[in-house]
Design a protein around this motif. Structure first.
Motif, mmCIF file in Angstrom:
data_model
loop_
_atom_site.group_PDB
_atom_site.id
_atom_site.type_symbol
_atom_site.label_atom_id
_atom_site.label_comp_id
_atom_site.label_asym_id
_atom_site.label_seq_id
_atom_site.Cartn_x
_atom_site.Cartn_y
_atom_site.Cartn_z
ATOM 1 N N LYS A 1 0.833 -1.204 0.000
ATOM 2 C CA LYS A 1 0.000 0.000 0.000
ATOM 3 C C LYS A 1 0.865 1.251 0.000
ATOM 4 C CE LYS A 1 -4.161 -1.602 2.453
ATOM 5 N NZ LYS A 1 -4.989 -1.352 3.662
ATOM 6 N N LEU A 2 1.886 1.239 0.864
ATOM 7 C CA LEU A 2 2.756 2.407 1.004
ATOM 8 C C LEU A 2 3.526 2.678 -0.282
ATOM 9 C CD1 LEU A 2 3.993 4.646 2.709
ATOM 10 C CD2 LEU A 2 5.646 2.975 3.596
ATOM 11 N N GLU A 3 4.045 1.627 -0.883
ATOM 12 C CA GLU A 3 4.801 1.811 -2.125
ATOM 13 C C GLU A 3 3.897 2.341 -3.234
ATOM 14 O OE1 GLU A 3 8.007 1.987 -4.675
ATOM 15 O OE2 GLU A 3 7.905 1.781 -2.497
ATOM 16 N N GLY A 4 2.674 1.803 -3.308
ATOM 17 C CA GLY A 4 1.727 2.309 -4.294
ATOM 18 C C GLY A 4 1.405 3.772 -4.059
ATOM 19 N N CYS A 5 1.241 4.139 -2.800
ATOM 20 C CA CYS A 5 0.936 5.525 -2.445
ATOM 21 C C CYS A 5 2.088 6.442 -2.846
ATOM 22 C CB CYS A 5 0.670 5.615 -0.945
ATOM 23 S SG CYS A 5 -0.040 7.188 -0.392
ATOM 24 N N ARG A 6 3.307 5.993 -2.620
ATOM 25 C CA ARG A 6 4.467 6.815 -2.962
ATOM 26 C C ARG A 6 4.622 6.972 -4.467
ATOM 27 N NH1 ARG A 6 8.769 4.596 1.652
ATOM 28 N NH2 ARG A 6 8.002 5.995 3.317
ATOM 29 N N ILE A 7 4.287 5.934 -5.212
ATOM 30 C CA ILE A 7 4.314 6.050 -6.667
ATOM 31 C C ILE A 7 3.279 7.065 -7.136
ATOM 32 C CG2 ILE A 7 3.761 4.834 -8.813
ATOM 33 C CD1 ILE A 7 5.119 2.368 -7.629
ATOM 34 N N LEU A 8 2.080 7.020 -6.554
ATOM 35 C CA LEU A 8 1.033 7.969 -6.942
ATOM 36 C C LEU A 8 1.410 9.397 -6.555
ATOM 37 C CD1 LEU A 8 -2.212 5.955 -6.106
ATOM 38 C CD2 LEU A 8 -1.071 6.244 -8.318
ATOM 39 N N TRP A 9 2.082 9.568 -5.423
ATOM 40 C CA TRP A 9 2.560 10.895 -5.024
ATOM 41 C C TRP A 9 3.595 11.415 -6.027
ATOM 42 C CZ3 TRP A 9 2.310 15.344 -2.661
ATOM 43 C CH2 TRP A 9 3.469 16.057 -2.343
ATOM 44 N N SER A 10 4.550 10.563 -6.375
ATOM 45 C CA SER A 10 5.585 10.969 -7.327
ATOM 46 C C SER A 10 4.978 11.262 -8.693
ATOM 47 C CB SER A 10 6.647 9.866 -7.447
ATOM 48 O OG SER A 10 7.283 9.632 -6.204
ATOM 49 N N TYR A 11 3.989 10.456 -9.087
ATOM 50 C CA TYR A 11 3.307 10.679 -10.369
ATOM 51 C C TYR A 11 2.563 12.010 -10.365
ATOM 52 C CZ TYR A 11 -0.368 10.155 -13.893
ATOM 53 O OH TYR A 11 -1.231 10.364 -14.938
ATOM 54 N N SER A 12 1.891 12.331 -9.267
ATOM 55 C CA SER A 12 1.143 13.595 -9.204
ATOM 56 C C SER A 12 2.085 14.788 -9.293
ATOM 57 C CB SER A 12 0.308 13.671 -7.918
ATOM 58 O OG SER A 12 1.131 13.797 -6.768
ATOM 59 N N ARG A 13 3.245 14.692 -8.669
ATOM 60 C CA ARG A 13 4.229 15.780 -8.749
ATOM 61 C C ARG A 13 4.802 15.875 -10.161
ATOM 62 N NH1 ARG A 13 8.593 15.544 -4.110
ATOM 63 N NH2 ARG A 13 8.881 17.699 -4.776
ATOM 64 N N PHE A 14 5.047 14.724 -10.778
ATOM 65 C CA PHE A 14 5.567 14.704 -12.139
ATOM 66 C C PHE A 14 4.600 15.386 -13.097
ATOM 67 C CE2 PHE A 14 6.034 12.891 -16.337
ATOM 68 C CZ PHE A 14 7.401 12.829 -16.540
ATOM 69 N N MET A 15 3.316 15.034 -12.992
ATOM 70 C CA MET A 15 2.324 15.611 -13.904
ATOM 71 C C MET A 15 2.133 17.097 -13.642
ATOM 72 S SD MET A 15 1.639 13.246 -15.985
ATOM 73 C CE MET A 15 0.417 14.213 -16.893
ATOM 74 N N ALA A 16 2.219 17.527 -12.386
ATOM 75 C CA ALA A 16 2.108 18.951 -12.079
ATOM 76 C C ALA A 16 3.258 19.721 -12.724
ATOM 77 C CB ALA A 16 2.095 19.171 -10.569
ATOM 78 N N LYS A 17 4.469 19.177 -12.645
ATOM 79 C CA LYS A 17 5.625 19.821 -13.269
ATOM 80 C C LYS A 17 5.490 19.832 -14.786
ATOM 81 C CE LYS A 17 8.895 18.488 -9.609
ATOM 82 N NZ LYS A 17 10.072 17.630 -9.293
ATOM 83 N N LEU A 18 5.026 18.719 -15.339
ATOM 84 C CA LEU A 18 4.849 18.642 -16.787
ATOM 85 C C LEU A 18 3.858 19.685 -17.266
ATOM 86 C CD1 LEU A 18 5.266 17.290 -19.534
ATOM 87 C CD2 LEU A 18 3.524 15.601 -18.880
ATOM 88 N N HIS A 19 2.736 19.786 -16.571
ATOM 89 C CA HIS A 19 1.727 20.782 -16.948
ATOM 90 C C HIS A 19 2.301 22.191 -16.862
ATOM 91 C CE1 HIS A 19 -1.822 23.186 -17.230
ATOM 92 N NE2 HIS A 19 -1.815 23.494 -15.952
ATOM 93 N N ALA A 20 3.039 22.483 -15.796
ATOM 94 C CA ALA A 20 3.620 23.820 -15.629
ATOM 95 C C ALA A 20 4.611 24.128 -16.749
ATOM 96 C CB ALA A 20 4.294 23.929 -14.265
ATOM 97 N N GLN A 21 5.429 23.148 -17.119
ATOM 98 C CA GLN A 21 6.414 23.370 -18.176
ATOM 99 C C GLN A 21 5.741 23.576 -19.527
ATOM 100 O OE1 GLN A 21 9.575 20.495 -18.300
ATOM 101 N NE2 GLN A 21 10.021 20.670 -16.119
ATOM 102 N N GLU B 1 2.704 24.671 -20.039
ATOM 103 C CA GLU B 1 2.003 25.956 -20.015
ATOM 104 C C GLU B 1 2.987 27.099 -20.221
ATOM 105 O OE1 GLU B 1 -1.277 28.488 -19.796
ATOM 106 O OE2 GLU B 1 -1.106 26.324 -20.101
ATOM 107 N N LYS B 2 4.165 26.996 -19.620
ATOM 108 C CA LYS B 2 5.188 28.030 -19.790
ATOM 109 C C LYS B 2 5.624 28.115 -21.248
ATOM 110 C CE LYS B 2 9.710 29.480 -17.994
ATOM 111 N NZ LYS B 2 10.803 29.126 -17.036
ATOM 112 N N ARG B 3 5.817 26.985 -21.881
ATOM 113 C CA ARG B 3 6.210 26.960 -23.289
ATOM 114 C C ARG B 3 5.105 27.523 -24.170
ATOM 115 N NH1 ARG B 3 9.720 21.522 -24.741
ATOM 116 N NH2 ARG B 3 11.322 21.773 -23.136
#
Length: 201
Positions: A167-187, A189-191
């Motif tokens: 459960k914990l590992e899955g949660c950490r993957i989802l956390w990392s994925y959410s941060r990745f997608m937030a950064k991708l969207h920001a980049q 949008e900036k472009r």
């Protein structure tokens, strides 16, 4: 399905239309027509919101919203930045392939813990559909002469790991994925804003 007339819009109807376009493959398992960059940006924006909501739900639903134990600063190698590297959007194909595999294993584990139709299963399946849609979309933009299997590092816990650790590992993957997608969207949008400014100079 018909392509929406205004791909850059964030309305639910347009988002649904984009997802239909991207997840329904044509011949060879690819989209019926190559997507536009505006459509990619629209789906990425939607996926960033979805990833954040999924993590928040998963963390609470699995009883892991304690001491920020899911919010690791050490994401899997394939979810580390920079998001848009030298290969640009082409480089996202590997990330989305790994994320699709990770979600498959998380979903399988949650199937063992929840009855059919449980909200956590529905949310995970919805996110998995979007990841597969974006992957198919990228393959439409950047068709390769042949599929390259490559190696897929472990994206999720092994079957012998204890339930809490999985459960914990899955949660950490989802956390990392959410941060990745937030950064991708920001980049992206900036472009987009930079390209618009350059166009009107």
């Amino acid at each position: 399905p018909q392509c929406p007339s205004s791909p850059s819009s964030s309305s639910p109807v347009v988002t649904k239309g984009l997802l239909i376009l991207w997840v329904v493959p044509g011949q060879g398992g690819r989209p019926l027509q190559p997507p536009t960059l505006q459509q990619v940006q629209a789906l990425v924006r939607h996926m960033a919101e979805d990833a954040r909501e999924l993590f928040t739900f998963y963390e609470k639903d699995q009883g892991l919203a304690i001491h920020n134990i899911c919010r690791t600063n050490h994401p899997p190698e394939w979810l580390r930045g920079p998001v848009l590297g030298p290969k640009g959007l082409r480089g996202l194909q590997g990330t989305m392939a790994h994320m699709s595999q990770a979600l498959r294993v998380i979903i399988q584990h949650q199937h063992d813990l929840n009855p059919p139709g449980a909200e956590i299963l529905l949310r995970l399946a919805s996110t998995h559909l979007k990841v597969r849609g974006l992957l198919s979309n990228l393959q439409g933009l950047f068709p390769a002469p042949s599929s390259q299997p490559g190696h897929q590092p472990p994206a999720s816990p092994t079957a012998s790991t204890k339930i809490f650790q999985r459960k914990l590992e899955g949660c950490r993957i989802l956390w990392s994925y959410s941060r990745f997608m937030a950064k991708l969207h920001a980049q992206m949008e900036k472009r987009r804003r930079r390209a618009r400014r350059d166009k009107w100079r």
